[in-house]
Scaffold this motif. Structure first.
Motif, mmCIF file in Angstrom:
data_model
loop_
_atom_site.group_PDB
_atom_site.id
_atom_site.type_symbol
_atom_site.label_atom_id
_atom_site.label_comp_id
_atom_site.label_asym_id
_atom_site.label_seq_id
_atom_site.Cartn_x
_atom_site.Cartn_y
_atom_site.Cartn_z
ATOM 1 N N ASP A 169 44.364 32.632 43.865
ATOM 2 C CA ASP A 169 43.417 33.688 44.021
ATOM 3 C C ASP A 169 42.675 34.014 42.792
ATOM 4 O O ASP A 169 43.265 34.093 41.682
ATOM 5 C CB ASP A 169 44.402 34.884 44.429
ATOM 6 N N MET A 170 41.101 33.914 42.819
ATOM 7 C CA MET A 170 40.462 33.816 41.594
ATOM 8 C C MET A 170 40.147 35.165 41.163
ATOM 9 O O MET A 170 39.480 35.367 40.186
ATOM 10 C CB MET A 170 39.044 32.931 42.104
ATOM 11 N N VAL A 171 40.704 36.067 41.801
ATOM 12 C CA VAL A 171 40.775 37.400 41.315
ATOM 13 C C VAL A 171 41.683 37.612 40.247
ATOM 14 O O VAL A 171 41.538 38.404 39.196
ATOM 15 C CB VAL A 171 40.909 38.484 42.526
ATOM 16 N N ASP A 172 42.807 37.005 40.218
ATOM 17 C CA ASP A 172 44.046 37.105 39.132
ATOM 18 C C ASP A 172 43.492 36.152 38.080
ATOM 19 O O ASP A 172 43.215 34.885 38.242
ATOM 20 C CB ASP A 172 45.154 36.314 39.775
ATOM 21 N N GLU A 173 43.262 37.008 36.989
ATOM 22 C CA GLU A 173 42.616 36.302 35.722
ATOM 23 C C GLU A 173 43.526 35.061 35.234
ATOM 24 O O GLU A 173 42.837 34.125 34.421
ATOM 25 C CB GLU A 173 42.240 37.192 34.589
#
Ligand code: NDP
Length: 285
Positions: A86-90
């Motif tokens: 998930d590219m929201v997770d840095e």
């Protein structure tokens, strides 16, 4: 008319002088494609597979990625593996690049294509959503490109950024999305300059797409915007060719190039044309 004719001639000249595409150059190429579980990214995975590339694909939905990988292998990919992220997770963008480098033993193409989910509606002041959307749509691209740079330098590789007409001009109902695409065009435009100035051999291609017939795009505009959508598979192939021939820009379909020039030449007419393409009831807003 004269201006339009000159623009068309300029476009044709640019296309004709573009380096020709050698499909063989992609045989065995090591490619990382993001947002490859559906839409344009999925189609890119299939094209790269037909060209015999080795690919790592990523998105969030593991089951769907598994199915895409199976199809990639059946189409001729030398190697196809997935990593769910998930590219929201840095922490994920860098982990995904590291995973690809490990699985492929290097990287020739970094194809940045994923987008987070957003609304198609009038700006309602939700700054939190805009801040959130910047993570997948912008910051993760920056992180991945930076992490992959030294590997791409070793391979004389390419960064391919999937952007939009919305990264060049403002269209209604897309404030958060448009903001992220403008940010991408800005950052990767600067990066291209600086890599050239540093005599780096990594190319940066920014792909400007018009409306493409993916489920995500069509479901959003239905009933509001009446425009022709172009095939995802053709958009995907054009993106791949742009990266492989190391061209700085793609405009697909071709007339997005004309729109881009026209908007600066006649801003008020362009704004009028854009607004009149939208069907909406001002009373309900
Ligand atoms: P899709 O919605 O079909 O695909 C988006 C992809 O991103 C999916 O694979 C999705 O998979 C993945 N994704 C979504 N959220 C995340 C997340 N948080 N982390 C990681 N991956 C995520 O989009 P399109 O194919 O329509 O668009 C692809 C690109 O083309 C985008 O950059 C878009 O801006 C650009 N574009 C598209 C246009 C169009 O009309 N379709 C027009 C102009 C540009 P999953 O849900 O499994 O995570």
């Amino acid at each position: 008319k004269v201006l339009l004719a000159s623009v068309c001639v300029a476009y044709i000249a640019v296309r004709w002088t573009a380096p020709s595409f050698n499909a063989e150059s992609l045989r065995g190429a090591r490619v990382l494609v993001t947002g490859a579980s559906s839409g344009i990214g999925e189609q890119m995975a299939y094209h790269y597979s037909r060209f015999g590339a080795q690919i790592v694909i990523t998105a969030r939905r593991e089951k769907v990625l598994q199915q895409v990988v199976e199809k990639c292998l059946s189409l001729g990919a030398q190697k196809a593996v997935y990593v769910a992220a998930d590219m929201v997770d840095e922490a994920q963008p860098e982990k995904v690049v590291d995973f690809a480098l490990e699985k492929l033993g290097g990287l020739d193409y970094l194809v940045l294509n994923h987008i987070g989910s957003t609304t198609f509606s009038m700006w309602d002041g939700d700054v939190e959503h805009m801040r959130w959307l910047m993570k997948p749509n912008f910051f993760s691209y920056v992180q991945m490109a930076w992490r992959a740079l030294s590997a791409l330098e070793q391979s004389k590789g390419a960064v391919v950024v999937v952007s939009s007409v919305s990264g060049k001009m403002a269209n209604p109902f897309t404030a958060p999305y448009t903001s992220t695409k403008f940010a991408l065009n800005g950052f990767f435009g600067v990066l291209r300059h600086e890599l050239f100035m540093k005599k780096s051999n990594v190319s940066v291609s920014i792909c400007t797409l018009g409306l493409i017939d993916t489920e995500t795009a069509l479901s959003k505009i239905r009933g509001v915007l009446d425009a022709t959508a172009y095939p995802a598979t053709e958009a995907a192939l054009n993106i791949i060719i742009t990266g492989a021939t190391r061209q700085p820009e793609l405009f697909y379909p071709w007339f997005t190039y004309v729109i881009n020039l026209f908007k600066d030449w006649s801003p008020s007419l362009t704004e009028h044309l854009v607004r009149s393409a939208y069907k909406y009831d001002p009373e309900s807003l």
